[in-house]
Design a protein around this motif. Structure first.
Motif, PDB file in Angstrom:
ATOM      1  N   ALA A 402       0.854  -1.179   0.003  1.00 11.73           N
ATOM      2  CA  ALA A 402      -0.016  -0.078  -0.117  1.00 11.73           C
ATOM      3  C   ALA A 402       0.866   1.174   0.065  1.00 11.73           C
ATOM      4  CB  ALA A 402      -1.015  -0.133   1.235  1.00 11.73           C
ATOM      5  N   PHE A 403       2.055   1.341   0.757  1.00 15.32           N
ATOM      6  CA  PHE A 403       2.715   2.384   0.699  1.00 15.32           C
ATOM      7  C   PHE A 403       3.628   2.675  -0.227  1.00 15.32           C
ATOM      8  CE2 PHE A 403       3.754   2.864   5.652  1.00 15.32           C
ATOM      9  CZ  PHE A 403       2.436   3.133   5.791  1.00 15.32           C
ATOM     10  N   ALA A 404       3.967   1.392  -1.127  1.00 13.76           N
ATOM     11  CA  ALA A 404       4.681   1.839  -2.363  1.00 13.76           C
ATOM     12  C   ALA A 404       3.688   2.298  -3.406  1.00 13.76           C
ATOM     13  CB  ALA A 404       5.242   0.338  -3.172  1.00 13.76           C
ATOM     14  N   VAL A 405       2.335   2.003  -3.440  1.00 14.54           N
ATOM     15  CA  VAL A 405       1.213   2.614  -4.599  1.00 14.54           C
ATOM     16  C   VAL A 405       1.131   3.947  -3.988  1.00 14.54           C
ATOM     17  CG1 VAL A 405      -1.029   2.240  -5.107  1.00 14.54           C
ATOM     18  CG2 VAL A 405       0.215   0.182  -4.789  1.00 14.54           C
ATOM     19  N   VAL A 406       1.147   4.338  -2.856  1.00 11.88           N
ATOM     20  CA  VAL A 406       0.661   5.789  -2.516  1.00 11.88           C
ATOM     21  C   VAL A 406       2.062   6.578  -3.174  1.00 11.88           C
ATOM     22  CG1 VAL A 406       0.935   7.320  -0.746  1.00 11.88           C
ATOM     23  CG2 VAL A 406      -0.620   5.390  -0.605  1.00 11.88           C
ATOM     24  N   SER A 407       3.202   6.040  -3.010  1.00  9.48           N
ATOM     25  CA  SER A 407       4.276   6.825  -3.502  1.00  9.48           C
ATOM     26  C   SER A 407       4.283   6.972  -4.842  1.00  9.48           C
ATOM     27  CB  SER A 407       5.733   6.249  -2.917  1.00  9.48           C
ATOM     28  OG  SER A 407       5.598   6.116  -1.426  1.00  9.48           O
ATOM     29  N   ALA A 408       4.138   5.879  -5.558  1.00  9.13           N
ATOM     30  CA  ALA A 408       3.723   5.852  -7.019  1.00  9.13           C
ATOM     31  C   ALA A 408       2.747   6.884  -7.496  1.00  9.13           C
ATOM     32  CB  ALA A 408       3.732   4.553  -7.557  1.00  9.13           C
ATOM     33  N   GLY A 409       1.515   6.869  -6.791  1.00 11.78           N
ATOM     34  CA  GLY A 409       0.537   7.786  -6.940  1.00 11.78           C
ATOM     35  C   GLY A 409       0.779   9.179  -7.139  1.00 11.78           C
ATOM     36  N   VAL A 410       1.812   9.615  -6.100  1.00 12.13           N
ATOM     37  CA  VAL A 410       2.084  11.106  -6.052  1.00 12.13           C
ATOM     38  C   VAL A 410       2.657  11.545  -7.402  1.00 12.13           C
ATOM     39  CG1 VAL A 410       3.728  12.745  -5.280  1.00 12.13           C
ATOM     40  CG2 VAL A 410       2.661  11.116  -3.780  1.00 12.13           C
ATOM     41  N   ILE A 411       3.640  10.676  -7.992  1.00 13.98           N
ATOM     42  CA  ILE A 411       4.121  10.684  -9.294  1.00 13.98           C
ATOM     43  C   ILE A 411       3.196  10.845 -10.480  1.00 13.98           C
ATOM     44  CG2 ILE A 411       5.825  10.045 -11.060  1.00 13.98           C
ATOM     45  CD1 ILE A 411       7.370   8.729  -8.723  1.00 13.98           C
TER      46      ILE A 411
END
Length: 492
Positions: A402-411
């Motif tokens: 979930a954390f990885a997806v959030v970080s990618a979502g910012v970009i």
């Protein structure tokens, strides 16, 4: 599968516009005020920060040292630092997305707005696993400290048959089930009342941990720190992966997006504030713990912090006080974790991805009662029957994905909607989000193989549910709902 494969692909990739999320939020707020049918904005900045702290401090520090220290030795301090750095990078990404998309649903909602429906469903499934399993793990550990407290105060413990799950020396974990039931009853009563009770319990928890630090430091011996990293960097990494579920509280803050006053400012402040408090306490308690007791003695030690205090002081009452604080604090963690899961399910139900019962809100309390009862039954069953070590690693896996997806979502959201109003922006973009994805990936890589097998089984089940139910009932399938295909996102 539909006859037209192109149509099926479009279903997988369609995304829900940010404007649609915000419209749902405004509609829910208006209905909540007029008819009692929406989540109500009743939570303030301090209470939200305490929700983050409440879901985090206690989850790991009260009982994961017994599993993490044998993996890393005294260098477990660095394991917490590695976890904290990863969490810090992710917290900045969460802060930006919560300010841009201040709604319930956490990473699920962010993935739906940026990566598409299938990605959102996968992330939502990870979150459900993360919250349900962590809630069960915490409930299991609560029984350990409850037994330690009754032993110190009254000289008896509950029978192992009713305080441990199968495979851990018992048949059913009754205290864990009782804890889940009590927390569900409080959540049904109301979000505002739950936040107030949580705040009181968090302050008690921090006071007890401060007591441990102050008293425990008197028994600190530098010789206990040698050898510092007996299992090398591999051990530090393995321990960091195991304890990372301790940082789940950051995600719990973002699940309250529709019940927070002034969310664009409150959410980022609460996430960053909670991370600072959590990291400080984790590192200090870990340092004092391994300094006061030889690292080889942590393995299999129940209620370890309480045992350390008794050894340092030579008296029973400090350990009893700490166990009492642990009993109270673990209640707050369970409360917030169950709260977070019900709000994620609420968002998925409102989007049509799950049956309507999950999004139905009681007019009296303004809470999703049916949703909460279902969550309580499922988490209670896990707490009653599943061993703790399985639960811990599965929670870490769900959290990291979930954390990885959030970080990618910012970009992705920066590229797609550069003009979107953001109350907070990640400093060092795009380096910080990219580093967050890499750190999360590294910790996932260090999880044990059986965790990957169990996680794959869970995702397979989730995909079956999506193909069989969710894609057909999604609100984006309705003619009046505007879905944005990913291939046209740049034209938004």
């Amino acid at each position: 599968m539909p006859a037209n494969p192109v149509r099926f692909r479009q279903q997988l990739l369609r995304r829900k516009p940010v404007s649609a999320f915000l419209a749902d939020t405004e509609t829910g707020a208006e209905e909540g005020q007029a008819q009692g049918h929406g989540l109500r904005r009743t939570v303030g900045s301090f209470q939200l920060t305490m929700i983050g702290v409440g879901a985090t401090v206690g989850t790991g520090i009260f009982f994961t040292l017994s599993t993490a220290v044998p993996q890393a030795g005294p260098a477990v301090i660095l394991s917490f630092v590695l976890g904290a750095v990863t969490a810090a990078l992710t917290a900045l990404c969460y802060a930006e997305l919560t300010s841009a998309v201040p709604v319930s649903g956490s990473s699920y909602s962010y993935a739906y707005a940026t990566l598409g429906e299938l990605a959102a469903w996968v992330v939502g499934s990870c979150l459900l696993l993360e919250y349900a399993v962590s809630g069960a793990a915490i409930a299991v550990s609560w029984g350990q400290y409850l037994n330690d407290l009754t032993q110190r105060l009254f000289g008896f413990t509950l029978p192992a048959a009713i305080t441990a799950p199968p495979g851990a020396g018992g048949y059913v974990n009754v205290p864990g089930v009782v804890l889940v039931v009590l927390c569900c009853l409080l959540l049904i009563h109301g979000a505002k009342e739950s936040a107030r009770v949580n705040t009181v319990m968090v302050l008690i928890k921090l006071a007890v941990l401060t007591f441990f630090i102050v008293v425990g430091i008197t028994g600190f011996h530098s010789a206990n720190l040698h050898p510092f990293a007996p299992l090398g960097f591999a051990g530090i990494s393995t321990a960091a992966s195991s304890v990372f579920f301790s940082f789940i509280g950051l995600d719990a803050v973002s699940t309250a997006g529709e019940e927070v006053k002034n969310p664009q400012k409150t959410l980022p402040r609460a996430i960053i504030g909670a991370l600072l408090v959590v990291t400080t306490f984790y590192c200090l308690v870990a340092l004092v713990g391994v300094g006061a007791q030889k690292w080889t003695r942590f393995s299999g030690q129940d209620a370890g912090l309480s045992a350390i205090l008794q050894e340092v002081t030579g008296q029973r009452w400090p350990g009893a006080l700490l166990s009492a604080g642990a009993v109270i604090s673990i209640i707050s963690v369970t409360l917030v974790v169950l709260y977070g899961q019900t709000r994620i399910l609420y968002s998925m139900g409102r989007d049509g991805m799950l049956p309507p019962v999950f999004s139905k809100v009681s007019p009296r309390s303004g809470t999703p009662v049916g949703n909460t009862l279902i969550v309580g039954a499922f988490v209670g069953l896990l707490a009653a029957l599943v061993p703790l070590d399985w639960l811990v690693n599965l929670t870490s896996m769900g959290t990291l994905v979930a954390f990885a997806v959030v970080s990618a979502g910012v970009i992705v959201l920066r590229l797609r909607e550069p003009g979107l109003d953001r109350g907070f922006k990640v400093p060092g973009y795009p380096v910080v989000p990219a580093l967050s994805v890499l750190f999360c990936g590294y910790l996932i890589w260090n999880l044990p193989a059986d965790t990957f097998v169990l996680f794959a089984c869970w995702l397979t089940l989730a995909l079956v549910v999506y193909v069989g139910y969710s894609r057909r009932h999604s609100r984006l399938s309705e003619p009046e709902t505007v879905a944005v295909p990913l291939e046209h996102a740049r034209a938004d």
